[in-house]
Structures are given as structure tokens and as C-alpha cells.
Design an enzyme around this catalytic site. Structure first.
Site, PDB file in Angstrom:
ATOM      1  N   MET A   3     -12.130   3.460  -1.809  1.00 41.70           N
ATOM      2  CA  MET A   3     -12.938   3.612  -0.594  1.00 41.70           C
ATOM      3  C   MET A   3     -13.717   4.909  -0.750  1.00 41.70           C
ATOM      4  O   MET A   3     -13.444   5.917  -0.104  1.00 41.70           O
ATOM      5  CB  MET A   3     -12.027   3.629   0.640  1.00 41.70           C
ATOM      6  CG  MET A   3     -11.478   2.232   0.949  1.00 41.70           C
ATOM      7  SD  MET A   3     -10.003   2.284   1.978  1.00 41.70           S
ATOM      8  CE  MET A   3      -8.784   2.616   0.719  1.00 41.70           C
TER       9      MET A   3
ATOM     10  N   MET B 229     -11.368  -6.908   3.916  1.00 40.18           N
ATOM     11  CA  MET B 229     -10.680  -5.946   4.785  1.00 40.18           C
ATOM     12  C   MET B 229     -10.478  -6.557   6.166  1.00 40.18           C
ATOM     13  O   MET B 229     -11.415  -7.121   6.748  1.00 40.18           O
ATOM     14  CB  MET B 229     -11.506  -4.663   4.936  1.00 40.18           C
ATOM     15  CG  MET B 229     -11.639  -3.802   3.698  1.00 40.18           C
ATOM     16  SD  MET B 229     -10.095  -3.147   3.057  1.00 40.18           S
ATOM     17  CE  MET B 229      -9.449  -2.261   4.475  1.00 40.18           C
TER      18      MET B 229
ATOM     19  N   ASP C  87      -4.672   3.559  -2.384  1.00 37.70           N
ATOM     20  CA  ASP C  87      -5.876   3.724  -1.567  1.00 37.70           C
ATOM     21  C   ASP C  87      -6.542   5.060  -1.852  1.00 37.70           C
ATOM     22  O   ASP C  87      -6.046   6.113  -1.467  1.00 37.70           O
ATOM     23  CB  ASP C  87      -5.497   3.626  -0.085  1.00 37.70           C
ATOM     24  CG  ASP C  87      -5.149   2.211   0.312  1.00 37.70           C
ATOM     25  OD1 ASP C  87      -6.020   1.325   0.150  1.00 37.70           O
ATOM     26  OD2 ASP C  87      -4.022   1.975   0.776  1.00 37.70           O
TER      27      ASP C  87
ATOM     28  N   MET D 165      -9.475   7.492  -1.108  1.00 35.15           N
ATOM     29  CA  MET D 165     -10.452   7.787  -0.049  1.00 35.15           C
ATOM     30  C   MET D 165     -11.055   9.159  -0.298  1.00 35.15           C
ATOM     31  O   MET D 165     -10.343  10.099  -0.669  1.00 35.15           O
ATOM     32  CB  MET D 165      -9.766   7.764   1.319  1.00 35.15           C
ATOM     33  CG  MET D 165      -9.008   6.476   1.617  1.00 35.15           C
ATOM     34  SD  MET D 165      -8.413   6.452   3.309  1.00 35.15           S
ATOM     35  CE  MET D 165      -7.314   5.019   3.244  1.00 35.15           C
TER      36      MET D 165
ATOM     37  N   HIS E  16      -0.535  -0.918  -4.582  1.00 33.39           N
ATOM     38  CA  HIS E  16      -1.889  -0.727  -4.044  1.00 33.39           C
ATOM     39  C   HIS E  16      -2.104   0.757  -3.751  1.00 33.39           C
ATOM     40  O   HIS E  16      -1.374   1.348  -2.952  1.00 33.39           O
ATOM     41  CB  HIS E  16      -2.026  -1.565  -2.766  1.00 33.39           C
ATOM     42  CG  HIS E  16      -3.395  -1.573  -2.160  1.00 33.39           C
ATOM     43  ND1 HIS E  16      -4.383  -2.448  -2.546  1.00 33.39           N
ATOM     44  CD2 HIS E  16      -3.929  -0.828  -1.167  1.00 33.39           C
ATOM     45  CE1 HIS E  16      -5.464  -2.236  -1.815  1.00 33.39           C
ATOM     46  NE2 HIS E  16      -5.228  -1.248  -0.966  1.00 33.39           N
TER      47      HIS E  16
ATOM     48  N   SER F 130       0.842  -1.196   0.000  1.00 35.99           N
ATOM     49  CA  SER F 130       0.000   0.000   0.000  1.00 35.99           C
ATOM     50  C   SER F 130       0.875   1.243   0.000  1.00 35.99           C
ATOM     51  O   SER F 130       1.630   1.496   0.937  1.00 35.99           O
ATOM     52  CB  SER F 130      -0.921   0.011   1.227  1.00 35.99           C
ATOM     53  OG  SER F 130      -1.500   1.292   1.332  1.00 35.99           O
TER      54      SER F 130
ATOM     55  N   ASP G 134      -6.363  -6.982   3.279  1.00 30.53           N
ATOM     56  CA  ASP G 134      -5.833  -5.617   3.400  1.00 30.53           C
ATOM     57  C   ASP G 134      -6.140  -5.090   4.794  1.00 30.53           C
ATOM     58  O   ASP G 134      -7.295  -5.036   5.198  1.00 30.53           O
ATOM     59  CB  ASP G 134      -6.504  -4.739   2.331  1.00 30.53           C
ATOM     60  CG  ASP G 134      -6.032  -3.290   2.350  1.00 30.53           C
ATOM     61  OD1 ASP G 134      -5.052  -2.980   3.051  1.00 30.53           O
ATOM     62  OD2 ASP G 134      -6.658  -2.474   1.652  1.00 30.53           O
TER      63      ASP G 134
ATOM     64  N   HIS H 167      -7.746   0.697  -4.924  1.00 30.85           N
ATOM     65  CA  HIS H 167      -8.735   0.335  -3.905  1.00 30.85           C
ATOM     66  C   HIS H 167      -9.587   1.569  -3.636  1.00 30.85           C
ATOM     67  O   HIS H 167      -9.131   2.512  -2.990  1.00 30.85           O
ATOM     68  CB  HIS H 167      -7.994  -0.140  -2.638  1.00 30.85           C
ATOM     69  CG  HIS H 167      -8.894  -0.491  -1.500  1.00 30.85           C
ATOM     70  ND1 HIS H 167      -8.414  -0.695  -0.216  1.00 30.85           N
ATOM     71  CD2 HIS H 167     -10.232  -0.690  -1.429  1.00 30.85           C
ATOM     72  CE1 HIS H 167      -9.426  -0.994   0.576  1.00 30.85           C
ATOM     73  NE2 HIS H 167     -10.539  -0.988  -0.130  1.00 30.85           N
TER      74      HIS H 167
HETATM   75  C1  DX5 Z   1      -6.782   1.017   4.838  1.00 28.11           C
HETATM   76  C2  DX5 Z   1      -6.204   0.792   3.486  1.00 28.11           C
HETATM   77  C3  DX5 Z   1      -5.044  -0.088   3.513  1.00 28.11           C
HETATM   78  C4  DX5 Z   1      -3.897   0.429   4.345  1.00 28.11           C
HETATM   79  C5  DX5 Z   1      -3.080  -0.729   4.800  1.00 28.11           C
HETATM   80  O1  DX5 Z   1      -8.033   1.543   4.755  1.00 28.11           O
HETATM   81  O2  DX5 Z   1      -7.152   0.199   2.620  1.00 28.11           O
HETATM   82  O3  DX5 Z   1      -4.593  -0.427   2.215  1.00 28.11           O
HETATM   83  O4  DX5 Z   1      -3.091   1.335   3.655  1.00 28.11           O
HETATM   84  O5  DX5 Z   1      -2.100  -0.267   5.668  1.00 28.11           O
HETATM   85  P1  DX5 Z   1      -1.453  -1.233   6.763  1.00 28.11           P
HETATM   86  O6  DX5 Z   1      -0.831  -2.355   6.028  1.00 28.11           O
HETATM   87  O7  DX5 Z   1      -0.497  -0.350   7.454  1.00 28.11           O
HETATM   88  O8  DX5 Z   1      -2.587  -1.690   7.649  1.00 28.11           O
HETATM   89 ZN    ZN Z   2      -6.343  -0.595   0.717  1.00 29.31          ZN
END
Ligand code: DX5
Ligand code: ZN
Length: 220
Positions: free
Chosen positions: A66, A135, A33, A35, A31, A8, A173, A64
Site C-alpha cells: 500500500m 479490498m 502489509d 504502508m 500477509h 495479516s 482483504d 501487500h
Molecule cells: C488493511 C490491510 C489488511 C488488514 C486486515 O489495509 O491491508 O491486510 O491488516 O486486517 P483485518 O482482517 O483486521 O481487517
Molecule cells: Zn493487506
């Protein structure tokens, strides 16, 4: 396909994404993220950043999302160059239509489930998907503690995938590290997202090898 590691980038240096990607040459995916401050209480990056990284990185992008209303926004991420696009089923109005659209555009279609969302109601959607993301933290932030309560769901998801016989990847994840990856692999996961574990290591690429070895040693 075997074991894959998708670090990530949320835990990497956002001022140097190209260099950070180059530091993890052993990664199968990057990956990313996304958001939106609505679906989760955090705001990160959008399609323009993914487009910029996709142009310079050697690894394919695992986006990903979110975000609220993925039905509307997900296609942009395929256009931006993501090789895999994951939407949350809790946010999707029409997950089948959305998965078909992502595939038709040429990316892998993936569906994510938060810790409190059961997999069973979505069994019939499996043929529409290339990957399921379970998740193992509440989405929104890196560096959270792995939720053991999600392990039985990984096992049940693996059983459903095997029952359907398709080549569907099972991604985990959240809180995945050298301490937790073996349990995930033993439960049937085969694609592992790790943010803080990889980028918090002295040698991120060596950590990817370590994680891969641990997972390979615990594949059922
Ligand atoms: C959280 C993200 C993850 C996050 C994982 O909402 O979707 O991808 O970055 O980070 P770690 O591995 O530190 O939990
Ligand atoms: Zn993620």
C-alpha cells in the site's frame, strides 16, 4: 488451488514476528502489509523486515504494497524473498510492465483494487496477473468493518477470471472473519486475508481451520 488463508501479520506482535508465524503453522501465506504514509495514512514496515521474516518463517510471504510508486519499489520486495507481491493499480504508473517485472524476478504478480475502483477497466490485464486482490475495507488499518458493497465486485472479478480461463487467484482483504468469509467465498474469492480475526482469537491456528472450513463449505 483451492481455498487458502493468508493471515495479516499487521495484527500480530511486531516484536515477535518469528514466533507469531510459528503460531499459525496452518497458514498458507504470511500477509505482510507495507504502508508508506503516502498511499495510505499509516506507516508499517518495509523490505528489510520482510527479508528477515522470510529467512525464518516456514510459510511464503504475501506482500501487500500500500505504497506510492510501486513501479519503483516493488522489485525490492521480490529480492527480499516475497513469493507474491501485490501492488495497487491506483498507484501504479505502468501496471503491465510492473507485473511482468515481478514475474520475471520469480514472484507471483498481483494487483489490488480499493473499494471504489472498478475491475472492468483492467480485464485485458488479467493474463499478466497471478492474483487479484479486492479490498473489502479502505486500506490503511486492521480491524475495520467489512464492506458488503464490495461483494458484487468479487462476483464480477470471478466472472472475468473464469471467462479468461487462467489460473488467477482472487484474494479478499479487510474485515474477513467467521461472520463474513462465507459471503466472500460464495462470491468467488479463494484466498482470504484475515488479521484481527486470526490474531484476536484465543487459538489463531484453530481460527485458520475454522475460516478454511467455512470458506470450503461456501465455494460456488
Ligand atoms: C488493511 C490491510 C489488511 C488488514 C486486515 O489495509 O491491508 O491486510 O491488516 O486486517 P483485518 O482482517 O483486521 O481487517
Ligand atoms: Zn493487506
Amino acid at each position: 488451488m483451492g481455498i487458502q488463508i493468508s493471515p495479516s501479520m499487521l495484527s500480530s506482535d511486531f516484536a515477535n514476528l518469528e514466533a507469531e508465524a510459528a503460531r499459525i503453522a496452518g497458514a498458507d501465506w504470511l500477509h505482510m502489509d507495507v504502508m508508506d504514509n503516502h498511499f495510505v495514512p499509516n506507516l508499517t514496515l518495509g523490505a528489510p523486515v520482510i527479508e528477515a521474516l522470510a529467512k525464518v518463517a516456514a510459510q511464503p510471504i504475501d506482500a501487500h504494497l500500500m505504497i506510492a510508486d510501486p513501479d519503483r519499489w516493488a522489485p525490492q520486495f521480490v529480492e527480499a524473498g516475497a513469493g507474491s507481491v501485490t501492488f495497487h493499480v491506483e498507484a501504479a504508473a505502468a501496471p503491465v510492465r510492473l507485473a511482468r517485472e515481478i514475474r520475471a524476478q520469480g514472484a507471483r504478480a498481483s494487483m489490488a483494487l480499493k473499494p471504489g475502483t472498478a475491475i472492468e477497466p483492467y480485464e485485458d490485464l488479467l493474463p499478466e496477473l497471478d492474483m487479484i486482490l479486492i479490498m473489502t475495507v479502505e486500506p490503511g488499518f486492521g480491524g475495520q468493518k467489512f464492506l458488503d458493497i464490495c461483494l458484487p465486485k468479487i462476483e464480477r472479478a470471478r466472472d472475468l477470471i473464469d471467462k479468461h480461463g487462467g489460473d488467477i487467484w482472487l484474494q479478499v482483504d479487510g474485515g474477513v472473519s467467521a461472520d463474513t468469509i462465507e459471503r466472500c467465498a460464495a462470491a468467488g474469492a479463494d484466498v482470504f486475508v484475515a488479521g484481527s480475526a486470526v490474531f484476536g482469537a484465543d487459538d489463531p491456528d484453530a481460527m485458520i481451520s475454522t475460516l478454511r472450513g467455512l470458506a470450503e463449505g461456501h465455494t460456488p
